[in-house]
Write a protein that holds these residues in place. Structure first.
Motif, short mmCIF file in Angstrom:
data_model
loop_
_atom_site.label_atom_id
_atom_site.label_comp_id
_atom_site.label_asym_id
_atom_site.label_seq_id
_atom_site.Cartn_x
_atom_site.Cartn_y
_atom_site.Cartn_z
N GLY A 1 -3.88 3.58 -10.64
CA GLY A 1 -2.55 3.00 -10.77
C GLY A 1 -1.52 3.62 -9.83
O GLY A 1 -0.79 2.90 -9.15
N PRO A 2 -1.44 4.96 -9.77
CA PRO A 2 -0.45 5.56 -8.88
C PRO A 2 -0.68 5.18 -7.41
O PRO A 2 0.29 4.98 -6.67
CB PRO A 2 -0.66 7.06 -9.10
N GLN A 3 -1.95 5.04 -7.02
CA GLN A 3 -2.22 4.61 -5.64
C GLN A 3 -1.73 3.18 -5.41
O GLN A 3 -1.16 2.86 -4.38
CB GLN A 3 -3.73 4.66 -5.36
N PHE A 4 -1.98 2.35 -6.42
CA PHE A 4 -1.51 0.96 -6.36
C PHE A 4 0.01 0.95 -6.16
O PHE A 4 0.55 0.24 -5.32
CB PHE A 4 -1.90 0.24 -7.66
N LEU A 5 0.67 1.80 -6.99
CA LEU A 5 2.13 1.88 -6.94
C LEU A 5 2.60 2.31 -5.56
O LEU A 5 3.54 1.74 -4.98
CB LEU A 5 2.56 2.92 -7.98
N ASP A 6 1.91 3.31 -5.02
CA ASP A 6 2.24 3.84 -3.71
C ASP A 6 2.15 2.73 -2.66
O ASP A 6 3.09 2.49 -1.90
CB ASP A 6 1.27 4.98 -3.39
N HIS A 7 1.02 2.01 -2.67
CA HIS A 7 0.84 0.94 -1.69
C HIS A 7 1.86 -0.15 -1.90
O HIS A 7 2.44 -0.65 -0.93
CB HIS A 7 -0.57 0.35 -1.82
N LEU A 8 2.10 -0.52 -3.13
CA LEU A 8 3.01 -1.63 -3.41
C LEU A 8 4.41 -1.31 -2.92
O LEU A 8 5.07 -2.12 -2.26
CB LEU A 8 3.00 -1.93 -4.91
N LEU A 9 4.89 -0.11 -3.27
CA LEU A 9 6.26 0.26 -2.89
C LEU A 9 6.38 0.34 -1.36
O LEU A 9 7.35 -0.12 -0.77
CB LEU A 9 6.65 1.58 -3.55
N ARG A 10 5.35 0.95 -0.72
CA ARG A 10 5.37 1.07 0.74
C ARG A 10 5.38 -0.28 1.42
O ARG A 10 6.22 -0.57 2.27
CB ARG A 10 4.12 1.83 1.22
N LYS A 11 4.43 -1.12 0.99
CA LYS A 11 4.29 -2.43 1.63
C LYS A 11 5.56 -3.25 1.45
O LYS A 11 6.03 -3.88 2.40
CB LYS A 11 3.10 -3.19 1.02
N THR A 12 6.10 -3.25 0.22
CA THR A 12 7.27 -4.09 -0.02
C THR A 12 8.46 -3.58 0.79
O THR A 12 9.17 -4.35 1.42
CB THR A 12 7.62 -4.12 -1.52
#
Lengths: 961, 216
Positions: A360-371
């Motif tokens: 989950g934290p990796q997902f969050l990291d990618h999501l925030l970065r990408k957005t």
């Protein structure tokens, strides 16, 4: 092109599971597991983003119980031990798996990961608070609050307890994080009607609800789920997005179920042999999750494959991309029809990220970065910033709702946990009452200090018992025993504390041990539980004044079924006059009476405390006896409530059987002296007992007389009746007349008024006869009509005015027709006091041809106005009117006698005026209320226990100016 | 001891008076009465116990929460759009008054609850849209009312059936079930409220009210 916004909201909460007295509580592990697997990883993600200068936005709600544990030094030091052991276990795993490359690689991954966290924690002395503050100050993370202990607010009984949950939460948040929150995460998204008022009052600007809450709002919101909706009190409600939720949450097709992700349920805590794992699990040998898990989900019902971190990382990135693309499409499609940039709100439990969903934290990291970096269609935003951008929003009412199973309250209220609420609600009410009690006490000594300490600890215990976690656990049937124990223990301690306050007997050691066991919310204020109306100075001043006055003056509960302005007969008037004159003598009088058409409640009426109570239905609708009983129930309930608030009456004074049940019950319940005034008896009203209902009332009267310590009657006649019918001893009885107020002298204005009334009623120059009273058989109005019909030939200009209402009105009107005197008789119905007084002054003769009249207050009133009087020689009238001295009398029930006496009066105007003057001066001396009230107080005093002698003077003679 | 307590109770004595008489604390009296009650419940089998089984913990050792608080109350809570949960406590003194009014043993009287739909009505006991009755077992203290309508306002009475007539003795505050469908077209717009000190309309929780509200 930029189309809209995404607000990502994480809600972090754990119930307060710190157990200071022992370090082996399984439930306390929740906080350490969540710190290690979720909170720290999420913090690390955010810090890395800041380091990389990514301009992201994230909203995090941290519950006050969680914040309190994070700042707690014991929790921090125990976490240090937990972490050290976990690192040690990972180290052993690395050595153990040397022979197995796949496992070895994973063990090393964990060891590195845990060492990284140790480094981070050492840097921050194991406190997560400074890190959270740093994120908050960066402007990228908005931290909001939650109800103090995560209570499910729709099921909190009182406004005061909801306010305490909100304010304690906000204050705790502000103290720990140094900034007042503007938003709140309502526990379980639980909303109910009116909650917005309290949120507004607490200074909260926005909160979150589930999507159906907005979809079912009234009126239907134009922008749907893509913009906040204002509640009537202008607090903004943000809807959580269904699709975004499902993609992450769903156990069926959500991301966390992907076969490449780590399997939560295969943990070495359960897999390793006991001798090896023993030091790392519960001391009693209970296997627990250690956090070291080597397998991926792999598939359903298949052999679990080894976890591949690389594969999982790629999946998390792909899922983040997928998630973002969906949001982009969503805002693109919405922006087409919406008048502004839409907002998608995605909300999740923080513990999902890392603990349950390892990646989950990796997902969050990618999501925030990408957005933040790569999306030109969706921008990240916080709800607060969106509100600043679009302050104008639609307004609607929201239904009660939650984000729980089926969308309402059934998770927290069902057969498994409904028993909680009777205890919790009772505790709330007792809390409020105890706070009021202490608030009223004016002393500031050591005891008052203990009182406040007790209340504050009681507030903590109550709030802890209110955590929605306990009912949630009972619903899910997981660690039910723990949840039941927690609620039970908090409430037990709560009631112990309240008992100390109530009895003013404090056990300092006990209080201290409770404070040490639950050292959260150090600044909790008991005043949060003070009803809002108590904050208004004038109300409490009045009550304080009342309480202070008490001790020197008797406090009387006066029970009367009727009271002005609702008056049917003479009883309400007599009670009112007596009460007023008692108040003038310094007695504190509380009248309890029916509310009639008025709003129930309490008022101050010329110094009298009048408490009007509601019955379940109105007198006209119900069978009368049942209505009377309901009135009695309501009176007792009101006094019970008064006593809870600290007002203790000294004596009950009941008027007639209609308040008998209440009087008898209260005498028994609180051991109070009871005086009853018998104004009239059923036997007299009907010249005997003829029906079951009359028998019933007769029995009630007997019971009331029997139980009363003292019986007041208003005439010698009534004294004899009570003695005869109920066998009462004369020593128990006391004759106190009813009194009358002397009317004011005739003024010019009044004369004008009299002329107006004379014209209005079409009264000619001839003599006017006047009757006032209830239109019931016993008043003998039918006799009067008959007599007028016989006199009309001698006195063709005679008129008869009849004031009052009653069941016989129609019958009497018919009778007037049949006698052919309809044009000479005016039926006025109920008349107000002022008009009645005018009529007394206009009348040439007041006629009261009663068959039965226990006292006859109207006769006294006529006398006080100087109106010539004709009365039947019955009951109390016989004692008032002496024939040919202060009026004339007739034989009761005898028409001939009535005709003769009327004729004499009409033919002898000078005589009748002379007699009326005699009557007027007699009334002023013998029936003055001041005198009668003093006599009443003397009777009260005889029944009141232990009045100090020096106060006796005050009771009787002192007059309040 | 229980016999003596029950005997004193039947003489209309309050718990505190009984406690004094027997040289016990109030808690001890309550405990003995509760034990006595649960014992008699076990003895008299109730085959038709209509209440769902509770997950309430058994009377295990160390259980110290009261079964009764000595406060007359009936409370209705919305579980969802169509279900209300109602719980109540009727105190002995109230039963005593009722018994005196009905001139019979309180235990022999058939108890029940009546639910009223009072939506948009200033309820006066007789102007509900409709009402529905449920007969209640002597020892029941809670009830789920099912099959209600969403977005309606309800009030529940606890009462007695006296010669087939319902005689209410305790009334709940009103409670609104949540709406679970889209609002129909044409609902009026909502004006903002600025004054937060008093509710401007219906709320689902109660405010503790002081009996002295007005000042001279």
């Amino acid at each position: 092109m930029h189309h809209g916004y995404l607000a990502l909201v994480l809600h972090a909460h754990l119930p307060y599971v710190r157990h200071g007295d022992r370090d082996d509580c399984l439930e306390e592990r929740w906080i350490y597991e969540a710190m290690l697997e979720s909170y720290l990883p999420i913090l690390l993600v955010c810090e890395k983003l800041l380091e990389d200068r990514i301009d992201f936005r994230l909203t995090v709600a941290v519950s006050p119980t969680l914040l309190s544990m994070l700042e707690d030094e014991l929790v921090q030091s125990r976490f240090r031990i937990h972490l050290r052991k976990t690192v040690e276990l990972a180290g052993r795993e690395v050595r153990r798996s040397v022979e197995h490359p796949k496992e070895h690689r994973l063990a090393k991954m964990y060891l590195e990961r845990f060492r990284e966290i140790v480094t981070y924690c050492t840097k921050h002395q194991y406190s997560l608070i400074p890190a959270l503050k740093k994120l908050q100050d960066s402007g990228c993370v908005e931290v909001i609050t939650c109800a103090a202990t995560h209570a499910f607010l729709p099921y909190v009984e009182t406004e005061e307890a909801i306010r305490a949950q909100l304010l304690t939460g906000i204050e705790t948040h502000t103290r720990i994080l140094g900034k007042r929150p503007t938003g709140i995460w309502l526990p379980e998204c639980g909303y109910t009607l009116g909650l917005d008022r309290l949120l507004k009052e607490a200074g909260i600007r926005y909160f979150f609800v589930d999507s159906h809450t907005i979809q079912h709002a009234t009126p239907h919101p134009r922008r749907g789920l893509y913009a906040p909706l204002l509640t009537p009190y202008d607090v903004a409600a943000f809807a959580r997005d269904e699709v975004a939720s499902r993609q992450v949450w769903s156990s069926y097709d959500g991301y966390p179920g992907d076969f490449d992700y780590r399997e939560y349920y295969r943990d070495i805590g359960f897999d390793r042999e006991m001798t090896y794992i023993e030091p790392y699990i519960h001391p009693a040998g209970i296997r627990v999750h250690t956090g070291l898990k080597y397998h991926r989900i792999t598939g359903k019902n298949v052999e679990k494959d080894w976890y591949d971190p690389q594969l999982a990382r790629e999946k998390a990135e792909a899922h983040a991309q997928h998630f973002l693309e969906h949001r982009e499409r969503q805002v693109r499609e919405t922006a087409v029809w919406m008048d502004r940039e839409p907002l998608v709100v995605a909300t999740y439990d923080a513990e999902l990220f890392g603990h349950w969903w390892y990646e989950g934290p990796q997902f969050l990291d990618h999501l925030l970065r990408k957005t933040a970096m790569a999306s030109d269609e969706v921008r990240l935003i916080t709800p607060a910033a969106y509100l600043e951008r679009y302050p104008e929003n639609d307004r609607a009412r929201l239904p009660m709702s939650s984000w729980g199973r089926n969308g309402y309250g059934e998770v927290w209220l069902n057969e498994r946990n409904d028993w909680l609420y009777r205890h919790l609600h009772q505790a709330e009410r007792e809390m409020v009452e105890a706070v009021i009690q202490v608030h009223r006490q004016q002393d500031h000594g050591e005891k008052a200090e203990f009182g406040v300490r007790c209340l504050r600890q009681a507030a903590r215990e109550l709030m802890l018992a209110q955590s929605s976690d306990w009912s949630f656990i009972m619903d899910g049937q997981t660690v039910v025993e723990y949840a039941v124990r927690r609620v039970h223990d908090h409430l037990t301690r709560f009631f112990e504390l309240i008992e100390m306050v109530r009895s003013d007997q404090y056990e300092p050691v006990k209080i201290q041990s409770m404070e040490m066991a639950y050292p959260l919310f150090p600044d909790v204020r008991e005043r949060y539980y003070l009803p809002a109306s108590m904050h208004k100075v004038n109300v409490s001043q009045q009550m304080v004044a009342v309480s202070q006055a008490h001790g020197t003056q008797p406090r009387i509960l006066m029970l009367s079924w009727e009271f002005p302005p609702y008056v049917v007969g003479g009883l309400g008037r007599a009670v009112y006059d007596l009460a007023i004159h008692l108040v003038r003598l310094g007695v504190e009088v509380h009248v309890l009476t029916g509310s009639a058409d008025r709003v129930a409640g309490s008022e101050w009426l010329e110094g009298i405390h009048v408490h009007r109570v509601n019955t379940f239905s109105t007198a006209e609708q119900e069978d009368f006896l049942q209505w009377v009983f309901q009135l009695n129930l309501a009176i007792v309930d009101t006094v019970e409530q008064m006593r809870r608030e600290g007002f203790y009456p000294d004596l009950i004074h009941a008027h007639d059987w209609l308040v008998g049940w209440a009087a008898v019950e209260m005498k028994h319940r609180w051991n109070l002296p009871l005086i009853s005034t018998i104004h009239a008896l059923e036997h007299g009203r009907h010249q005997g007992i003829h029906s079951p209902l009359q028998q019933r009332i007769h029995d009630c009267e007997r019971e009331l007389c029997k139980v009363s310590d003292r019986i007041f009657v208003c005439s010698q006649y009534m004294m004899e009746e009570v003695k005869r019918l109920f066998g009462m001893a004369e020593e128990k009885m006391c004759l106190i007349y009813n009194g009358v107020e002397s009317p004011p002298d005739l003024s010019e204005e009044m004369s004008r008024h009299m002329e107006e009334v004379r014209r209005e009623l079409g009264l000619g120059q001839g003599p006017m006869l006047f009757f006032v009273g209830r239109l019931v058989k016993e008043k003998g109005v039918h006799l009067l009509l008959h007599a007028v019909s016989r006199l009309r030939h001698e006195h063709p200009d005679l008129t008869l005015v009849i004031a009052g209402k009653g069941p016989m009105r129609e019958e009497l009107q018919d009778l007037a027709h049949r006698y052919g005197i309809a044009s000479e008789v005016r039926f006025l119905g109920f008349v107000e006091d002022e008009r009645r007084n005018v009529l007394f002054r206009l009348a040439d003769v007041a006629v009261f041809p009663s068959l039965y009249e226990p006292f006859g207050i109207v006769a006294l009133e006529a006398m006080s106005f100087g109106t010539p009087l004709l009365a039947a020689d019955t009951g109390g009238l016989r004692e008032i009117v002496r024939h040919q001295e202060n009026g004339v009398t007739m034989y009761a029930g005898d028409v001939d006698s009535l005709v003769n006496q009327l004729r004499w009066l009409l033919n002898h105007p000078e005589d009748r005026i002379f007699m009326s003057k005699v009557a007027q001066s007699e009334v002023q001396s013998r029936y003055a209320w001041t005198h009668l009230a003093q006599k009443t107080v003397e009777q009260y005093r005889m029944l009141l226990p232990a009045v100090r002698p020096d106060e006796e003077v005050d009771l009787v003679s002192s007059k309040v100016p | 001891m229980l016999e003596k307590i029950l005997q004193l109770k039947s003489q209309s004595m309050t718990i505190s008076q009984i406690a004094e008489e027997c040289g016990l604390t109030i808690g001890q009296v309550k405990y003995r009465l509760q034990k006595g009650k649960s014992k008699s419940e076990q003895e008299s089998h109730q085959p038709n116990h209509q209440l769902p089984q509770k997950a309430e913990p058994d009377d295990n050792q160390g259980w110290r929460l009261a079964s009764y608080y000595g406060r007359d109350i009936i409370k209705a809570m919305a579980q969802g759009p169509t279900v209300l949960f109602v719980y109540w406590e009727i105190t002995w003194p109230r039963m005593r008054m009722v018994a005196s009014y009905l001139q019979s043993d309180y235990r022999q009287i058939q108890k029940g609850i009546r639910i009223y739909d009072v939506t948009d009505r200033l309820f006066d006991g007789h102007n509900a849209h409709w009402h529905r009755d449920f007969q209640i077992q002597e020892e029941a203290n809670g009830w789920y009312v099912n099959d209600l309508q969403p977005d309606r306002t309800y009030i529940v009475d606890f009462g007695l059936f006296d010669q087939n007539r319902f005689c209410p003795i305790l009334r709940s505050e009103s409670v609104v079930t949540p709406r679970n469908t889209r609002a129909v077209w044409g609902e009026p717009l909502i004006e903002p409220v600025t004054q937060t000190s008093v509710p401007s309309w219906f709320e689902n929780f109660s405010s503790y009210s002081l009996y002295t509200k007005s000042t001279p």
